[in-house]
Design a protein around this motif. Structure first.
Motif, PDB file in Angstrom:
ATOM      1  N   GLN A 167       0.782  -1.184  -0.044  1.00  0.00           N
ATOM      2  CA  GLN A 167      -0.009   0.059  -0.049  1.00  0.00           C
ATOM      3  C   GLN A 167       0.768   1.254   0.032  1.00  0.00           C
ATOM      4  O   GLN A 167       2.019   1.190   0.277  1.00  0.00           O
ATOM      5  N   ILE A 168       0.180   2.387  -0.248  1.00  0.00           N
ATOM      6  CA  ILE A 168       1.075   3.786  -0.146  1.00  0.00           C
ATOM      7  C   ILE A 168       0.144   4.493   0.831  1.00  0.00           C
ATOM      8  O   ILE A 168      -1.100   4.698   0.297  1.00  0.00           O
ATOM      9  N   ILE A 169       0.589   5.204   1.761  1.00  0.00           N
ATOM     10  CA  ILE A 169      -0.203   6.106   2.454  1.00  0.00           C
ATOM     11  C   ILE A 169       0.416   7.504   2.290  1.00  0.00           C
ATOM     12  O   ILE A 169       1.534   7.933   2.632  1.00  0.00           O
ATOM     13  N   SER A 170      -0.506   8.525   1.443  1.00  0.00           N
ATOM     14  CA  SER A 170      -0.037   9.578   1.284  1.00  0.00           C
ATOM     15  C   SER A 170      -0.575  10.378   2.424  1.00  0.00           C
ATOM     16  O   SER A 170      -1.544  10.235   2.963  1.00  0.00           O
ATOM     17  N   PHE A 171       0.668  11.468   2.841  1.00  0.00           N
ATOM     18  CA  PHE A 171       0.050  12.265   3.729  1.00  0.00           C
ATOM     19  C   PHE A 171      -0.333  13.575   2.993  1.00  0.00           C
ATOM     20  O   PHE A 171       0.164  14.079   2.269  1.00  0.00           O
ATOM     21  N   LEU A 172      -1.382  14.250   3.846  1.00  0.00           N
ATOM     22  CA  LEU A 172      -2.054  15.351   3.329  1.00  0.00           C
ATOM     23  C   LEU A 172      -1.121  16.392   3.396  1.00  0.00           C
ATOM     24  O   LEU A 172      -0.339  16.718   4.437  1.00  0.00           O
ATOM     25  N   SER A 173      -0.754  17.112   2.189  1.00  0.00           N
ATOM     26  CA  SER A 173       0.326  17.759   2.099  1.00  0.00           C
ATOM     27  C   SER A 173      -0.151  19.380   1.548  1.00  0.00           C
ATOM     28  O   SER A 173      -1.183  19.468   1.596  1.00  0.00           O
ATOM     29  N   TYR A 174       0.983  20.106   1.468  1.00  0.00           N
ATOM     30  CA  TYR A 174       0.491  21.545   1.018  1.00  0.00           C
ATOM     31  C   TYR A 174       1.662  21.957   0.068  1.00  0.00           C
ATOM     32  O   TYR A 174       2.601  21.427  -0.197  1.00  0.00           O
TER      33      TYR A 174
ATOM     34  N   ALA B  57     -12.067  29.941   2.750  1.00  0.00           N
ATOM     35  CA  ALA B  57     -11.306  28.565   2.969  1.00  0.00           C
ATOM     36  C   ALA B  57     -10.056  28.649   3.482  1.00  0.00           C
ATOM     37  O   ALA B  57      -9.180  28.081   2.887  1.00  0.00           O
ATOM     38  N   ASN B  58      -9.936  29.465   4.758  1.00  0.00           N
ATOM     39  CA  ASN B  58      -8.672  29.754   5.314  1.00  0.00           C
ATOM     40  C   ASN B  58      -7.868  28.369   5.679  1.00  0.00           C
ATOM     41  O   ASN B  58      -8.720  27.552   6.245  1.00  0.00           O
ATOM     42  N   PRO B  59      -6.696  28.219   5.284  1.00  0.00           N
ATOM     43  CA  PRO B  59      -5.962  26.749   5.427  1.00  0.00           C
ATOM     44  C   PRO B  59      -5.636  26.611   6.899  1.00  0.00           C
ATOM     45  O   PRO B  59      -5.482  27.598   7.680  1.00  0.00           O
ATOM     46  N   ILE B  60      -5.868  25.270   7.411  1.00  0.00           N
ATOM     47  CA  ILE B  60      -5.850  24.855   8.731  1.00  0.00           C
ATOM     48  C   ILE B  60      -4.510  23.808   8.696  1.00  0.00           C
ATOM     49  O   ILE B  60      -4.643  22.884   7.917  1.00  0.00           O
ATOM     50  N   PHE B  61      -3.236  23.970   9.366  1.00  0.00           N
ATOM     51  CA  PHE B  61      -2.229  23.110   9.495  1.00  0.00           C
ATOM     52  C   PHE B  61      -2.238  22.503  10.737  1.00  0.00           C
ATOM     53  O   PHE B  61      -2.036  23.278  11.621  1.00  0.00           O
ATOM     54  N   TYR B  62      -1.995  20.961  10.802  1.00  0.00           N
ATOM     55  CA  TYR B  62      -1.953  20.449  11.900  1.00  0.00           C
ATOM     56  C   TYR B  62      -0.473  20.034  12.203  1.00  0.00           C
ATOM     57  O   TYR B  62       0.073  19.309  11.555  1.00  0.00           O
TER      58      TYR B  62
ATOM     59  N   PRO C  35      -3.474  19.800   5.978  1.00  0.00           N
ATOM     60  CA  PRO C  35      -2.226  18.906   6.157  1.00  0.00           C
ATOM     61  C   PRO C  35      -1.915  18.638   7.478  1.00  0.00           C
ATOM     62  O   PRO C  35      -1.849  19.450   8.596  1.00  0.00           O
ATOM     63  N   ILE C  36      -1.366  17.757   7.730  1.00  0.00           N
ATOM     64  CA  ILE C  36      -0.908  16.882   9.142  1.00  0.00           C
ATOM     65  C   ILE C  36       0.472  16.800   9.110  1.00  0.00           C
ATOM     66  O   ILE C  36       1.048  15.901   8.452  1.00  0.00           O
ATOM     67  N   LEU C  37       1.508  17.378   9.755  1.00  0.00           N
ATOM     68  CA  LEU C  37       2.736  17.457   9.796  1.00  0.00           C
ATOM     69  C   LEU C  37       3.281  16.883  11.026  1.00  0.00           C
ATOM     70  O   LEU C  37       3.513  17.485  12.227  1.00  0.00           O
ATOM     71  N   LEU C  38       3.958  15.658  11.119  1.00  0.00           N
ATOM     72  CA  LEU C  38       4.383  14.781  12.020  1.00  0.00           C
ATOM     73  C   LEU C  38       6.032  14.682  11.747  1.00  0.00           C
ATOM     74  O   LEU C  38       6.710  15.525  11.134  1.00  0.00           O
ATOM     75  N   ARG C  39       6.676  13.856  12.570  1.00  0.00           N
ATOM     76  CA  ARG C  39       8.259  13.635  12.655  1.00  0.00           C
ATOM     77  C   ARG C  39       8.581  12.319  12.397  1.00  0.00           C
ATOM     78  O   ARG C  39       7.783  11.405  12.985  1.00  0.00           O
ATOM     79  N   SER C  40       9.585  11.869  12.188  1.00  0.00           N
ATOM     80  CA  SER C  40      10.324  10.507  11.900  1.00  0.00           C
ATOM     81  C   SER C  40      10.290   9.842  13.095  1.00  0.00           C
ATOM     82  O   SER C  40      10.852  10.689  14.217  1.00  0.00           O
ATOM     83  N   PHE C  41       9.852   8.703  13.487  1.00  0.00           N
ATOM     84  CA  PHE C  41      10.139   7.771  14.719  1.00  0.00           C
ATOM     85  C   PHE C  41      11.395   7.880  14.922  1.00  0.00           C
ATOM     86  O   PHE C  41      11.968   7.998  16.049  1.00  0.00           O
ATOM     87  N   ARG C  42      12.195   7.476  14.088  1.00  0.00           N
ATOM     88  CA  ARG C  42      13.785   7.601  14.285  1.00  0.00           C
ATOM     89  C   ARG C  42      14.211   8.819  14.762  1.00  0.00           C
ATOM     90  O   ARG C  42      15.253   8.743  15.573  1.00  0.00           O
ATOM     91  N   ASN C  43      13.923   9.815  14.150  1.00  0.00           N
ATOM     92  CA  ASN C  43      14.444  11.164  14.608  1.00  0.00           C
ATOM     93  C   ASN C  43      14.344  11.603  15.980  1.00  0.00           C
ATOM     94  O   ASN C  43      14.762  12.403  16.435  1.00  0.00           O
TER      95      ASN C  43
END
Length: 334
Positions: A10-17, A193-198, A223-231
């Motif tokens: 599968q491919i999980i695409s992250f909501l981006s901007y 439609a003001n953008p919301i970034f999480y 868009p949902i912006l997280l970080r790498s588990f490794r980092n």
């Protein structure tokens, strides 16, 4: 499932901007571990948590990105299965819908890949391009800002409990948060439609869990912006900025003419990050709302920090109602 049978891909695409000329998209290629977010039994909750972190990533594999106008880009996954597309493209805004979303597809493009692929190898993805008439953007934390997490609990035990033993559908959003975000999304006229970034310190492994929570509880899509588990375990130096702060700064640089509202909590690093952002980007931040957490020592520390800020409204609020009242009085919402 047979021990000798490999899971489908599968491919999980992250909501981006992005912008009208900048296509910026991230995601991850993985084996499908059959994480069912609708299953609520304790065993399934524990298994799902295990699967989120014990991932079988598809590393160093070529992917194809296809836009609605049939323009194609190619990228390759890294050693953890993550991929990123960062391209200069003209007239992307001609492809967006009324809310500013660009819909496209991601697929595997590896001739030697002899595996079963889900969705007939066509995985939908979305990228937000804020419309030109937006009043402002919103950048919000997730943990203890819109979702009860427990980051101030002793040894973070509530974070562990809530993540492992609570279904995303049963996690309770902070009262009034979704209403406040929709009001900000629509702006002072009620028709924008003001953008919301999480933006969160949580690892990408929790992406689907958090996306499901936001969607189920009727928060505006963003868009949902997280970080790498490794980092998360890399040694930090004194001059190393948190990943969350880097993401916020990148958004501000991506939209240099768009002011922003910042929303976080007083529990961990948000006050320090947000106030540094206010100093670094003067006149770009319309307001900062910090939800007060149940920790007197942390609240006193934040109150001490806020005394130095007079130009930009920086408020420590107890409820979304307090934030809504202030936002109305200052012309941010209708």
């Amino acid at each position: 499932m047979s021990w000798f049978k490999k899971d489908p891909l599968q491919i999980i695409s992250f909501l981006s901007y992005g912008t009208s000329s900048h296509f910026y998209h991230r995601g991850r290629a993985l084996e499908d571990e059959t994480i069912d977010l609708d299953q609520k039994s304790l065993l399934n909750l524990i298994l799902n948590t295990w699967k989120r972190f014990e991932t079988d990533e598809i590393k160093h594999t070529k992917l194809k990105i296809t836009l609605p106008n049939n323009r194609v880009f190619y990228t390759k996954t890294d050693k953890d299965g993550y991929y990123k597309v960062d391209e200069t493209v003209s007239d992307l805004d001609s492809l967006i819908n009324d809310e500013g979303w660009l819909n496209f597809e991601v697929s595997y493009d590896e001739a030697t890949l002899k595996r079963t692929i889900q969705n007939q190898n066509r995985f939908p993805a979305e990228l937000l391009i804020p419309k030109q008439d937006c009043d402002f953007g919103v950048m919000s934390d997730i943990d203890d800002t819109i979702l009860h997490t427990g980051v101030v609990s002793v040894l973070k035990w509530r974070v562990l409990y809530n993540t492992v033993f609570k279904h995303a559908q049963n996690r309770i959003p902070l009262e009034g948060a979704a209403e406040f975000y929709h009001l900000l999304h629509k702006g002072p006229t009620g028709n924008k439609a003001n953008p919301i970034f999480y933006v969160s310190h949580s690892p990408w492994n929790l992406y689907r869990y958090l996306e499901f929570f936001l969607r189920t509880n009727n928060f505006p899509k963003g868009p949902i912006l997280l970080r790498s588990f490794r980092n998360m375990f890399k040694k930090k130096t004194a001059d190393t900025k948190p990943q969350k702060q880097l993401e916020i700064e990148n958004i501000l640089k991506t939209y240099p003419h768009l002011p922003f509202v910042l929303i976080g909590d007083s529990g961990e690093h948000d006050p320090d990050i947000y106030l540094e952002i206010v100093n670094t980007f003067p006149n770009r931040i319309k307001a900062v709302y910090l939800r007060s957490v149940d920790d007197k020592k942390k609240i006193n520390r934040v109150n001490g920090l806020l005394k130095a800020y007079k130009h930009t409204p920086v408020l420590l609020v107890n409820t979304s109602k307090d934030a809504i009242i202030h936002a109305k009085e200052n012309g941010l919402i209708k």
